[in-house]
Motif scaffolding. Structure first.
Motif, PDB file in Angstrom:
ATOM      1  N   TYR A 104       0.518  -1.118   0.740  1.00 27.73           N
ATOM      2  CA  TYR A 104       0.245  -0.337  -0.323  1.00 27.73           C
ATOM      3  C   TYR A 104       0.789   1.382  -0.228  1.00 27.73           C
ATOM      4  O   TYR A 104       2.270   1.536   0.515  1.00 27.73           O
ATOM      5  N   ASP A 105       0.398   2.755  -0.652  1.00 24.27           N
ATOM      6  CA  ASP A 105       0.876   3.177  -0.921  1.00 24.27           C
ATOM      7  C   ASP A 105       0.520   4.004  -0.338  1.00 24.27           C
ATOM      8  O   ASP A 105      -0.718   5.258  -1.086  1.00 24.27           O
ATOM      9  N   PRO A 106       0.532   4.966   0.936  1.00 22.52           N
ATOM     10  CA  PRO A 106      -0.333   6.026   1.915  1.00 22.52           C
ATOM     11  C   PRO A 106      -0.372   7.921   0.531  1.00 22.52           C
ATOM     12  O   PRO A 106      -1.237   8.341   0.406  1.00 22.52           O
ATOM     13  N   GLU A 107       0.874   7.430  -0.097  1.00 24.55           N
ATOM     14  CA  GLU A 107       0.800   9.325  -0.530  1.00 24.55           C
ATOM     15  C   GLU A 107      -0.129   8.876  -1.997  1.00 24.55           C
ATOM     16  O   GLU A 107      -0.395   9.466  -2.112  1.00 24.55           O
ATOM     17  N   THR A 108      -0.465   8.129  -2.500  1.00 28.99           N
ATOM     18  CA  THR A 108      -1.260   7.603  -3.546  1.00 28.99           C
ATOM     19  C   THR A 108      -2.709   6.970  -2.700  1.00 28.99           C
ATOM     20  O   THR A 108      -3.951   6.961  -3.626  1.00 28.99           O
ATOM     21  N   ASP A 109      -2.985   6.537  -1.873  1.00 34.15           N
ATOM     22  CA  ASP A 109      -3.753   5.979  -1.124  1.00 34.15           C
ATOM     23  C   ASP A 109      -4.608   4.750  -2.542  1.00 34.15           C
ATOM     24  O   ASP A 109      -6.009   4.320  -2.797  1.00 34.15           O
ATOM     25  N   SER A 110      -3.284   4.337  -2.515  1.00 30.70           N
ATOM     26  CA  SER A 110      -3.315   2.951  -3.306  1.00 30.70           C
ATOM     27  C   SER A 110      -2.834   1.760  -3.209  1.00 30.70           C
ATOM     28  O   SER A 110      -1.624   1.631  -2.523  1.00 30.70           O
TER      29      SER A 110
END
Length: 142
Positions: A75-81
């Motif tokens: 999970y990448d919190p910067e892109t919320d994806s």
């Protein structure tokens, strides 16, 4: 296959229910013991792998046998994806009750068959492996 209508409705306790027009139902949300939408993405990938591999596993080990599939996501919190998924398929061929005798050669052959079945038949993986546009329409009834 993919044309069945799906909808979700909010419950008074803050959880949600998902329904399909043919009667399927699942509860989800953010509370303990509930799947989140991100969890459901991983459930969909694991479930697709399970159903796609079922024929190969049952052919080798007998009716009713199946794989355990674990899906982790990065999970990448910067892109919320989610930017990637790791799918691990485990077939337990050690149970003598199922009568199957799996040697190294048969295990390798089964592994290749499972991979081929999943690559051919897993709609969820096919969808995740390509850019998939999402269109949204908002209707406010007043």
């Amino acid at each position: 296959m993919g044309n069945k209508r799906i909808w979700v409705e909010r419950n008074k306790d803050g959880s949600w229910d998902a329904f399909s027009e043919d009667g399927a139902h699942i509860k989800f949300g953010h509370d303990r013991g509930q799947f989140t939408p991100g969890d459901l993405m991983r459930v969909a990938l694991a479930g697709c792998g399970a159903l796609s591999s079922q024929f190969a596993v049952e052919s080798a080990l007998g009716d009713g046998e199946g794989a355990k599939i674990v899906v982790d996501g990065k999970y990448d919190p910067e892109t919320d994806s989610y930017v990637s998924f790791d799918e691990h398929i485990v077939v337990d061929a050690t149970d003598p009750a199922n009568g199957a005798k799996i040697d190294d050669e048969a295990a390798e052959k089964l592994s290749k068959r499972i991979q081929a079945h999943v690559k051919k038949g897993c709609t969820v993986a096919h969808t995740y492996e390509q850019p998939t546009p999402v269109r949204m329409d908002v209707e406010i009834r007043h």
